[in-house]
Design a protein around this motif. Structure first.
Motif, short mmCIF file in Angstrom:
data_model
loop_
_atom_site.label_atom_id
_atom_site.label_comp_id
_atom_site.label_asym_id
_atom_site.label_seq_id
_atom_site.Cartn_x
_atom_site.Cartn_y
_atom_site.Cartn_z
N ALA A 4 41.23 23.63 39.96
CA ALA A 4 42.25 22.83 40.46
C ALA A 4 43.77 23.52 40.18
CB ALA A 4 42.31 21.11 39.94
N ILE A 61 34.00 15.47 48.29
CA ILE A 61 34.99 16.32 49.32
C ILE A 61 35.02 15.86 50.65
CG2 ILE A 61 35.43 18.67 50.18
CD1 ILE A 61 34.15 19.82 47.76
N ALA A 109 42.49 13.38 54.86
CA ALA A 109 43.61 13.97 54.50
C ALA A 109 44.49 14.10 55.75
CB ALA A 109 43.31 15.41 53.66
N THR A 146 45.63 19.99 52.33
CA THR A 146 46.46 18.89 52.22
C THR A 146 47.94 19.37 51.85
OG1 THR A 146 44.50 17.85 51.55
CG2 THR A 146 46.64 16.85 50.74
N ARG A 147 48.03 20.23 51.10
CA ARG A 147 49.47 20.86 50.63
C ARG A 147 49.92 21.29 51.73
NH1 ARG A 147 53.77 21.31 49.89
NH2 ARG A 147 55.01 22.12 48.11
N GLU A 180 45.99 24.82 43.29
CA GLU A 180 47.39 24.35 43.34
C GLU A 180 48.62 25.57 43.47
OE1 GLU A 180 50.58 21.61 40.78
OE2 GLU A 180 48.57 21.61 40.08
N ARG A 235 36.46 24.00 49.26
CA ARG A 235 37.64 24.09 48.40
C ARG A 235 38.91 24.27 48.98
NH1 ARG A 235 35.75 20.69 44.55
NH2 ARG A 235 33.81 21.61 43.89
N GLU A 250 37.34 12.84 51.44
CA GLU A 250 38.91 13.29 51.20
C GLU A 250 39.41 14.18 52.27
OE1 GLU A 250 39.01 14.06 47.03
OE2 GLU A 250 38.30 12.41 46.34
N GLU A 251 38.75 15.23 52.36
CA GLU A 251 39.10 16.28 53.08
C GLU A 251 39.49 15.74 54.79
OE1 GLU A 251 34.80 18.35 54.09
OE2 GLU A 251 36.21 19.30 52.77
N SER A 285 41.88 21.05 49.56
CA SER A 285 43.12 20.72 48.79
C SER A 285 44.36 21.57 49.08
CB SER A 285 43.04 21.03 47.15
OG SER A 285 42.67 22.15 47.01
#
Length: 765
Positions: free
Chosen positions: A223, A412, A419, A289-290, A227, A283, A415-416, A286
């Motif tokens: 994670a 996943i 998003a 999302t950012r 990030e 993966r 959530e994905e 995330s």
């Protein structure tokens, strides 16, 4: 042997159960006592007979007992053998139990020895891995440090945190417990990787960036690695407004948003394989999302700038205060006066059209970008490749070690996908469409309808004559609906389509209906023939406009429902909703035709129905169907009925065929026939016929039906003459032919009842 069956034992004679006997105390009379005594004697005789039968069967019983006694020595021998065998087996079983218990105890001891050996080996492996890890950290050999850290993390948690490891692993150089030492080493490596990754990204060193990016998941910092990578790719997002283009240009903000979306799409397209290569499929969610968070920030600034530059709040207020001459008495499309009492400038539909196109363009770019992201995320979800739902990185040597939570599938998918749907951008553009697009688009449509009605002029080149209103209005409708579909938002399409349907029904069809009502109302009471002709022409042109409008709407809905803009602008699961919203405009067609029918019936009742009342009387004046040979020849030569009907009919409908559209003329023509047919039937059943007269009537009727059919391109005229043709058939029956038999056996689908058939056949003289 004389046919008697051989018995292996005595033959048993079934005993007859005694009948229930009354208690002696109940026997109070002599007949009862005698009856009971007789019953007892009968039972005694039956028992004696049965005992005699048993004694007669004694020989077989004796033989069976003798055979059993002969088997006694053999049974005793078998019993002795079984006892000896049980003694031997019992001794062997007791010996085996003693040996088995010792073997099991030995196996348990060996198992414990192996466990102890494995635990010692694991602790030695842990100690060696931690020592090598510390050495690699001191030497700044980060790849080796990662491998040794992964070795230590791969050991069972019970070993790392066990009492034996806490005693055997610590040294004077590293006195910490192994679990604490491992955690500190991981934390140290995380800090190093973050610093090195940040330095590599600032220097735009692709090799170093990839080097440290792939080390994060190997030591369980997946994670944190994602990030850091997300922070790196966010810096790559660029806003590139078009050079040499001012913000006043309609393309400025659309191009700026397109640049943002293309920049993010390019990042996703280029970097998704890298992330999946080292972190596993799915993966990238995330990171996306950012990126969406950065996109939200940029888009919010651009939209706020657009609202300010285009003065959207003022435009909304102007539109809310605007009025239309087609629905109100106002002569122009103007805004109300300000508080100072001075009227402001007119609302310019072209300015509204520009900002509507901008809103639709920006929303369309966002929904195209949204489709791209959802497609990528869905494909990631489908590619996640293991039955337990846990993605497997491609580099097994650097794979993340097992952890206590590693058996749980990572959620996943939901959530994905959420998003994107729950992003601020999605809400921003939905709000943008609801706030500005829908009210402005409805106002623009109404203003276009108003203008089409105000500037309507008869198109002399068209045949039949219509005004310019349908073509002008439906050109705008096509532009508006195409632009609505380009937004790519099914909710906005549904909501806006409902408002547009109401506007078209009230402003477009409603205005035509009011114009039709005003045609004769404004003509005055004492109008002359010229005014009457002009009013009729104006009314027919409005009816033609409605018929053309219904045809245009059917074609427009059909074309748009199959247009490529729908699959290009909507997700697969949204296509049906968009097509349903567009198809809902076909509900306006029956409303157009309802107004049209009312208008045609009004025109027919006012102009043609009164004249049709005397047509048949004039046609059949002095006509008789009781003819001899000379009268028949004269009627055949003169053909009075057909000629009179054609002359009268053409005098009534002269000019209507060329001025009506085909659909309107068909409806008008059908109304005229409907008014004629029923009185015609009543007239012909009031006449008398002989044989030649019946033939003449049939020829007259057929010639008139053929003439009327030739006047139209549709083929339903003869259907209206079915009852009259059946009347002619019945009148022409031979005198000796039975009417009932012909009615029931002819195979004709009769429109006349059997009673009517008898009455009509009786008209023959």
């Amino acid at each position: 042997m004389n046919g008697t069956p051989l018995a292996n034992g005595p033959t048993e004679t079934p005993l007859t159960p005694p009948a229930p006997r009354p208690a002696p105390a109940t026997l109070t009379t002599l007949p009862q006592i005698l009856a009971a005594l007789s019953a007892l004697e009968s039972d005694e005789a039956a028992l004696s007979h049965e005992l005699a039968a048993l004694l007669a069967d004694e020989a077989p019983v004796t033989r069976a007992l003798a055979r059993l006694q002969a088997l006694t020595p053999r049974v005793d021998e078998l019993h002795a053998d079984a006892g000896r065998l049980a003694h031997k087996v019992g001794a062997t079983a007791r010996t085996a139990a003693r040996v088995g218990g010792r073997v099991r105890a030995l196996d348990e001891e060996m198992h414990r020895v192996r466990e102890a050996s494995d635990r010692v080996g694991q602790v030695m492996e842990l100690k060696a891995a931690l020592a090598a890890l510390q050495a690699a950290i001191d030497a700044q050999d980060w790849e080796s440090a990662t491998r040794h850290c992964a070795r230590a993390m791969a050991l069972p948690p019970g070993v790392v945190r066990g009492a034996f490891a806490e005693t055997a692993v610590p040294t004077s150089e590293s006195p910490l417990p192994p679990a604490q030492a491992l955690d500190e080493a991981r934390t140290h490596l995380l800090g190093v990787f973050r610093r090195q990754f940040a330095e590599a990204t600032r220097a735009r060193d692709a090799v170093a960036t990839t080097r440290f990016f792939k080390l994060f998941p190997a030591i369980g910092w997946e994670a944190e690695g994602l990030e850091a990578y997300a922070s790196f790719v966010v810096d790559l997002v660029k806003v590139r407004p078009p050079a040499s283009v001012q913000t006043s240009s309609p393309l400025y903000y659309i191009t700026a948003l397109t640049a943002v979306f293309e920049s993010i799409a390019m990042i996703v397209d280029q970097h998704q394989p890298v992330v999946e290569d080292y972190y596993g499929a799915g993966r990238m969610a995330s990171v996306i999302t950012r990126l969406l968070q950065e996109c939200d920030r940029i888009c919010k600034g651009l939209i706020e700038g657009w609202e300010e530059d285009r003065a959207m709040k003022r435009k909304l207020a102007d539109v809310a205060n605007a009025s239309f001459s087609s629905v109100t008495s106002s002569p122009t499309v103007t805004r109300r006066p300000t508080q100072g009492g001075l009227p402001e400038d007119e609302v310019n539909p072209r300015d509204i059209d520009k900002v509507i196109s901008e809103v639709a363009g920006m929303a369309g770019r966002w929904n195209l970008f949204r489709r791209f992201l959802l497609d990528r995320l869905k494909s990631d979800s489908e590619d996640e490749g293991e039955p337990n739902g846990t993605p497997v990185p491609r580099h097994e040597s650097l794979s993340r070690p097992a952890s206590p939570d590693s058996k749980k599938p990572t959620p996943i998918v939901s959530e994905e996908l959420s998003a994107v749907e729950s992003s601020a951008c999605n809400k921003l553009f939905e709000e943008l469409l609801n706030t500005y697009y829908t009210p402005l688009e409805v106002w623009y449509t109404r203003s276009a309808i108003d203008k089409a009605h105000r500037l309507a002029t008869p198109d002399a080149t068209a045949s039949p004559v219509t005004t310019t209103t349908p073509d002008d209005a439906f050109y705008i409708f096509k532009v508006v609906l195409s632009r609505l579909l380009s937004t790519g938002s099914p909710r906005v399409v549904e909501r806006t389509a409902a408002s547009l349907r109401n506007a078209i029904e009230s402003d477009y069809a409603g205005t035509i209906r009011r114009k039709m009502d005003d045609v004769y109302r404004n003509a005055g009471v004492g109008r002359g023939e010229k005014v009457e002709r002009e009013s009729r022409s104006a009314f027919i042109i409005l009816l033609n406009d409605l018929d053309v409008s219904a045809s245009h709407m059917e074609r427009l809905v059909k074309d748009l429902a199959a247009a490529p803009v729908i699959p290009q602008s909507f997700l697969a699961e949204e296509i049906a909703a968009a097509q349903t919203s567009i198809s809902s405009f076909s509900n306006l067609v029956p409303k157009f035709r309802s107004i049209l029918r009312v208008g045609i019936e009004q025109l027919f009742n006012q102009l043609l129905r009164p004249k049709l009342r005397t047509l048949l009387a004039d046609v059949y004046k002095d006509v008789s169907y009781v003819l001899d040979d000379d009268a028949y020849a004269a009627a055949e030569y003169q053909d009075v009925v057909r000629k009179r009907f054609i002359k009268a009919w053409e005098g009534l409908v002269d000019g209507y065929k060329d001025t009506f559209t085909e659909g309107n003329y068909r409806l008008f023509f059908g109304l005229a026939l409907d008014v004629l047919i029923r009185p015609w039937e009543k007239l012909v059943v009031g006449l008398k016929y002989n044989e030649l007269g019946a033939v003449r009537f049939d020829r007259d009727l057929r010639s008139i039906a053929a003439y009327l059919s030739s006047q139209t391109a549709f083929g339903d005229v003869r259907d209206k003459f079915v009852r009259l043709q059946q009347i002619a058939t019945l009148i022409n029956l031979d005198q000796d032919e039975d009417v009932d038999e012909f009615y029931n056996g002819s195979g004709i689908t009769w429109k006349l009842s059997e009673q009517e058939a008898r009455s009509i056949a009786g008209l023959r003289l």
